[in-house]
Design a protein around this motif. Structure first.
Motif, PDB file in Angstrom:
ATOM      1  N   ALA A 297      15.063  -5.668   5.269  1.00 48.45           N
ATOM      2  CA  ALA A 297      14.324  -6.087   4.069  1.00 48.45           C
ATOM      3  C   ALA A 297      13.478  -7.317   4.389  1.00 48.45           C
ATOM      4  CB  ALA A 297      15.292  -6.399   2.928  1.00 48.45           C
ATOM      5  N   VAL A 298      12.420  -7.514   3.606  1.00 50.29           N
ATOM      6  CA  VAL A 298      11.549  -8.683   3.745  1.00 50.29           C
ATOM      7  C   VAL A 298      11.292  -9.242   2.353  1.00 50.29           C
ATOM      8  CG1 VAL A 298       9.339  -9.587   4.531  1.00 50.29           C
ATOM      9  CG2 VAL A 298      10.444  -7.725   5.791  1.00 50.29           C
ATOM     10  N   LYS A 299      11.678 -10.474   2.134  1.00 47.03           N
ATOM     11  CA  LYS A 299      11.470 -11.099   0.826  1.00 47.03           C
ATOM     12  C   LYS A 299       9.974 -11.175   0.520  1.00 47.03           C
ATOM     13  CE  LYS A 299      12.934 -15.117  -1.875  1.00 47.03           C
ATOM     14  NZ  LYS A 299      13.692 -16.398  -1.841  1.00 47.03           N
ATOM     15  N   ASN A 300       9.587 -10.707  -0.652  1.00 51.34           N
ATOM     16  CA  ASN A 300       8.186 -10.683  -1.086  1.00 51.34           C
ATOM     17  C   ASN A 300       7.305  -9.836  -0.178  1.00 51.34           C
ATOM     18  OD1 ASN A 300       8.733 -12.477  -3.267  1.00 51.34           O
ATOM     19  ND2 ASN A 300       8.594 -14.212  -1.856  1.00 51.34           N
ATOM     20  N   GLY A 301       7.916  -8.877   0.499  1.00 55.57           N
ATOM     21  CA  GLY A 301       7.164  -8.052   1.455  1.00 55.57           C
ATOM     22  C   GLY A 301       6.068  -7.229   0.811  1.00 55.57           C
ATOM     23  N   ALA A 302       6.295  -6.750  -0.421  1.00 49.60           N
ATOM     24  CA  ALA A 302       5.267  -5.957  -1.096  1.00 49.60           C
ATOM     25  C   ALA A 302       4.025  -6.798  -1.372  1.00 49.60           C
ATOM     26  CB  ALA A 302       5.819  -5.375  -2.395  1.00 49.60           C
ATOM     27  N   GLN A 303       4.235  -8.068  -1.732  1.00 52.62           N
ATOM     28  CA  GLN A 303       3.093  -8.959  -1.974  1.00 52.62           C
ATOM     29  C   GLN A 303       2.383  -9.294  -0.659  1.00 52.62           C
ATOM     30  OE1 GLN A 303       6.186  -9.443  -3.437  1.00 52.62           O
ATOM     31  NE2 GLN A 303       5.439  -8.611  -5.382  1.00 52.62           N
ATOM     32  N   LEU A 304       3.158  -9.551   0.388  1.00 51.40           N
ATOM     33  CA  LEU A 304       2.559  -9.854   1.691  1.00 51.40           C
ATOM     34  C   LEU A 304       1.741  -8.681   2.208  1.00 51.40           C
ATOM     35  CD1 LEU A 304       5.592 -11.618   3.433  1.00 51.40           C
ATOM     36  CD2 LEU A 304       3.508 -12.711   2.584  1.00 51.40           C
ATOM     37  N   ALA A 305       2.195  -7.460   1.929  1.00 50.88           N
ATOM     38  CA  ALA A 305       1.513  -6.265   2.426  1.00 50.88           C
ATOM     39  C   ALA A 305       0.107  -6.127   1.864  1.00 50.88           C
ATOM     40  CB  ALA A 305       2.335  -5.028   2.109  1.00 50.88           C
ATOM     41  N   LYS A 306      -0.146  -6.736   0.708  1.00 51.43           N
ATOM     42  CA  LYS A 306      -1.483  -6.664   0.126  1.00 51.43           C
ATOM     43  C   LYS A 306      -2.510  -7.395   0.976  1.00 51.43           C
ATOM     44  CE  LYS A 306       0.318  -6.264  -4.595  1.00 51.43           C
ATOM     45  NZ  LYS A 306       0.437  -6.917  -5.919  1.00 51.43           N
ATOM     46  N   ARG A 307      -2.044  -8.265   1.862  1.00 51.96           N
ATOM     47  CA  ARG A 307      -2.952  -9.005   2.751  1.00 51.96           C
ATOM     48  C   ARG A 307      -3.071  -8.325   4.115  1.00 51.96           C
ATOM     49  NH1 ARG A 307      -0.040 -14.581   2.741  1.00 51.96           N
ATOM     50  NH2 ARG A 307      -1.693 -15.087   4.235  1.00 51.96           N
ATOM     51  N   THR A 308      -2.550  -7.119   4.232  1.00 48.95           N
ATOM     52  CA  THR A 308      -2.642  -6.352   5.475  1.00 48.95           C
ATOM     53  C   THR A 308      -3.395  -5.051   5.221  1.00 48.95           C
ATOM     54  OG1 THR A 308      -0.657  -4.963   5.226  1.00 48.95           O
ATOM     55  CG2 THR A 308      -0.326  -7.234   6.012  1.00 48.95           C
ATOM     56  N   LEU A 309      -3.535  -4.239   6.258  1.00 43.38           N
ATOM     57  CA  LEU A 309      -4.181  -2.929   6.141  1.00 43.38           C
ATOM     58  C   LEU A 309      -3.174  -1.813   5.911  1.00 43.38           C
ATOM     59  CD1 LEU A 309      -6.813  -3.273   9.002  1.00 43.38           C
ATOM     60  CD2 LEU A 309      -7.174  -3.568   6.561  1.00 43.38           C
ATOM     61  N   ASN A 310      -1.930  -2.154   5.572  1.00 44.82           N
ATOM     62  CA  ASN A 310      -0.886  -1.136   5.475  1.00 44.82           C
ATOM     63  C   ASN A 310      -1.221   0.005   4.527  1.00 44.82           C
ATOM     64  OD1 ASN A 310       0.739  -2.301   7.374  1.00 44.82           O
ATOM     65  ND2 ASN A 310       2.519  -2.522   6.058  1.00 44.82           N
ATOM     66  N   SER A 311      -1.708  -0.309   3.337  1.00 46.09           N
ATOM     67  CA  SER A 311      -1.956   0.757   2.363  1.00 46.09           C
ATOM     68  C   SER A 311      -3.002   1.729   2.880  1.00 46.09           C
ATOM     69  CB  SER A 311      -2.384   0.173   1.018  1.00 46.09           C
ATOM     70  OG  SER A 311      -3.598  -0.552   1.150  1.00 46.09           O
ATOM     71  N   ARG A 312      -3.989   1.233   3.635  1.00 46.29           N
ATOM     72  CA  ARG A 312      -5.013   2.101   4.220  1.00 46.29           C
ATOM     73  C   ARG A 312      -4.399   3.073   5.224  1.00 46.29           C
ATOM     74  NH1 ARG A 312     -10.338   1.199   4.563  1.00 46.29           N
ATOM     75  NH2 ARG A 312     -10.030   0.635   2.401  1.00 46.29           N
ATOM     76  N   LEU A 313      -3.314   2.648   5.848  1.00 46.90           N
ATOM     77  CA  LEU A 313      -2.637   3.486   6.846  1.00 46.90           C
ATOM     78  C   LEU A 313      -1.575   4.382   6.215  1.00 46.90           C
ATOM     79  CD1 LEU A 313      -2.123   0.735   9.587  1.00 46.90           C
ATOM     80  CD2 LEU A 313      -3.883   2.500   9.546  1.00 46.90           C
ATOM     81  N   GLY A 314      -1.432   4.305   4.897  1.00 46.30           N
ATOM     82  CA  GLY A 314      -0.413   5.110   4.242  1.00 46.30           C
ATOM     83  C   GLY A 314       0.969   4.505   4.306  1.00 46.30           C
ATOM     84  N   ILE A 315       1.037   3.192   4.565  1.00 48.81           N
ATOM     85  CA  ILE A 315       2.318   2.477   4.554  1.00 48.81           C
ATOM     86  C   ILE A 315       2.400   1.731   3.222  1.00 48.81           C
ATOM     87  CG2 ILE A 315       3.742   0.726   5.684  1.00 48.81           C
ATOM     88  CD1 ILE A 315       2.206   1.378   8.285  1.00 48.81           C
ATOM     89  N   LEU A 316       3.296   2.175   2.348  1.00 54.37           N
ATOM     90  CA  LEU A 316       3.336   1.667   0.981  1.00 54.37           C
ATOM     91  C   LEU A 316       4.578   0.827   0.717  1.00 54.37           C
ATOM     92  CD1 LEU A 316       2.180   4.877  -0.936  1.00 54.37           C
ATOM     93  CD2 LEU A 316       0.771   3.073   0.090  1.00 54.37           C
ATOM     94  N   HIS A 317       4.486  -0.055  -0.252  1.00 50.27           N
ATOM     95  CA  HIS A 317       5.600  -0.822  -0.820  1.00 50.27           C
ATOM     96  C   HIS A 317       6.079  -1.989   0.040  1.00 50.27           C
ATOM     97  CE1 HIS A 317       5.551   2.575  -3.444  1.00 50.27           C
ATOM     98  NE2 HIS A 317       6.143   3.391  -2.587  1.00 50.27           N
ATOM     99  N   GLY A 318       5.415  -2.273   1.158  1.00 49.11           N
ATOM    100  CA  GLY A 318       5.892  -3.401   1.955  1.00 49.11           C
ATOM    101  C   GLY A 318       5.214  -3.489   3.304  1.00 49.11           C
ATOM    102  N   ILE A 319       5.715  -4.410   4.108  1.00 41.71           N
ATOM    103  CA  ILE A 319       5.132  -4.648   5.430  1.00 41.71           C
ATOM    104  C   ILE A 319       5.805  -3.767   6.478  1.00 41.71           C
ATOM    105  CG2 ILE A 319       4.598  -7.042   4.800  1.00 41.71           C
ATOM    106  CD1 ILE A 319       6.868  -7.746   6.931  1.00 41.71           C
ATOM    107  N   SER A 320       5.242  -3.799   7.677  1.00 38.71           N
ATOM    108  CA  SER A 320       5.818  -3.088   8.810  1.00 38.71           C
ATOM    109  C   SER A 320       6.625  -4.057   9.665  1.00 38.71           C
ATOM    110  CB  SER A 320       4.713  -2.472   9.666  1.00 38.71           C
ATOM    111  OG  SER A 320       3.922  -1.591   8.903  1.00 38.71           O
ATOM    112  N   ILE A 321       7.665  -3.532  10.291  1.00 39.63           N
ATOM    113  CA  ILE A 321       8.449  -4.307  11.259  1.00 39.63           C
ATOM    114  C   ILE A 321       7.881  -3.972  12.629  1.00 39.63           C
ATOM    115  CG2 ILE A 321      10.754  -4.802  12.146  1.00 39.63           C
ATOM    116  CD1 ILE A 321      10.269  -5.598   9.198  1.00 39.63           C
ATOM    117  N   LEU A 322       7.221  -4.956  13.216  1.00 40.31           N
ATOM    118  CA  LEU A 322       6.363  -4.732  14.373  1.00 40.31           C
ATOM    119  C   LEU A 322       6.842  -5.477  15.616  1.00 40.31           C
ATOM    120  CD1 LEU A 322       2.916  -5.259  12.576  1.00 40.31           C
ATOM    121  CD2 LEU A 322       4.022  -3.074  13.082  1.00 40.31           C
ATOM    122  N   GLY A 323       6.148  -5.185  16.714  1.00 35.90           N
ATOM    123  CA  GLY A 323       6.336  -5.943  17.944  1.00 35.90           C
ATOM    124  C   GLY A 323       6.602  -5.039  19.130  1.00 35.90           C
TER     125      GLY A 323
END
Length: 365
Positions: free
Chosen positions: A154-180
């Protein structure tokens, strides 16, 4: 996701990826669960072979579940997840498998084309493998090899943070990606932005698209979308400043046959001289080059020399009327077209020079 900030002129401190943070929490939570002892500091081995330590704190610890959290430190990188709270809950299961579930603030994959299947939490392959490795080691050390582990990130406030990324354009909804891929965040490396560009192309292809609409950002995309209302959002890719990497990816994808690219005047002035990374920290527009370009386009020297007095490329509109038939802009776009096609010669390419008022100049006419 916006362009990178200016790069500070000082030694930069590196940080750690969301994947590394989730791995640290996973290790702490599982070790705490099987020993029933609280943990405040944990070490993990990164994919690059380096051992690093994370401060963690207990959220929940019972005989059946443990949840641990850490605060992501991205170092000096202007990462949207810097200082985000990453947490992992673990429970033992009877499957003998490591199962990943999506906690609040972690994205859900909804479109094909990514490395993770549709319906799975947006936890990339390398972080998954890192978490599997620490789970299997702890299970082995405590004679629990027949058990599996359910890992919920889980990521606290991840859905809000995701709005500042390109996730929704990639079809990743409701939060951020766990990357690296290395576990390390290198300041101002733009690795996540470039990865999003490549993923965007992959998602477009996986969803049957053969044409892309490239733009430097949301503003130029809005302007260009008005010209191409039939183009699906999934075919729109933001290249930011990374023109080289964008066209390299396109050249690797024969499914893409046509590209329409929007570009603002400041970036076009840099690209025309061959700068395929247009970040202000990497390159500046060359007034002498633009002067020579105006001369080549047939303008008298007394007109061309006015370029040398400008302090911003955007002010070229004060000298050359912003119109399709203005030879200066056609020459400028011809050079931009050349440098892009040199990287991706197989694709049919159209350029659109975007003005601040929404008007444009096309090349070729």
């Amino acid at each position: 996701m916006g362009e990178l900030q200016d790069i500070p002129d000082r030694p930069l401190r590196r940080g750690y990826t969301t994947g590394a943070c989730a791995t640290a929490c996973t290790k702490a939570a599982l070790l705490s669960l099987v020993t029933q002892q609280e943990i405040t500091k944990i070490s993990i081995e990164l994919p690059i072979g380096e051992t690093v330590f994370f401060q963690v704190h207990t959220v929940v610890l019972t005989k059946s579940i443990a949840t641990y959290a850490t605060i992501k430190d991205a170092g000096d990188d202007p990462d949207v997840t810097n200082q985000a709270e990453i947490s992992v809950s673990v429970v033992l299961n009877k499957t003998g498998k490591i199962i990943f579930e999506r906690g609040e603030g972690v994205g859900l994959v909804t479109l094909p084309g990514l490395e993770i299947p549709v319906g799975e939490p947006a936890i990339n392959p390398v972080p998954r493998q890192m978490m599997r490795t620490v789970c299997k080691k702890i299970l082995s050390d405590h004679q629990l090899e027949k058990k599996g582990v359910t890992v919920t990130v889980a990521v606290k406030n991840g859905a809000q943070l995701a709005k500042r990324t390109l996730n929704s354009r990639l079809g990743i909804l409701h939060g951020i990606s766990i990357l690296g891929t290395t576990g390390i965040v290198t300041p101002f490396s733009a690795a996540s932005y470039i990865a999003s560009i490549r993923q965007g192309v992959d998602v477009a292809i996986a969803n049957g698209q053969t044409e892309l609409l490239l733009n430097s950002g949301a503003r130029s995309e809005k302007m260009l979308k008005a010209l191409f209302p039939q183009i699906a959002d999934i075919s729109c890719v933001h290249y930011g400043n990374w023109i080289q990497e964008t066209f390299e990816k396109i050249e690797q994808c024969p499914q893409i046959t046509k590209v329409s690219m929007g570009i603002m005047l400041g970036k076009a002035a840099k690209l025309a001289q061959g700068a395929t990374n247009t970040h202000s920290g990497k390159t500046t527009w060359d007034k002498n080059f633009i002067y020579q370009l105006a001369v080549e386009a047939g303008y008298p020297k007394e007109i061309a020399q006015k370029v040398l007095a400008l302090n911003m490329a955007g002010r070229l509109r004060e000298i050359f009327i912003f119109a399709d038939q203005e030879e200066f802009y056609q020459k400028l776009l011809e050079r931009c077209h050349y440098h892009c096609q040199k990287i991706a010669p197989s694709v049919e390419l159209y350029l659109y020079l975007i003005n601040n008022d929404g008007t444009h100049i096309a090349y070729p006419l």
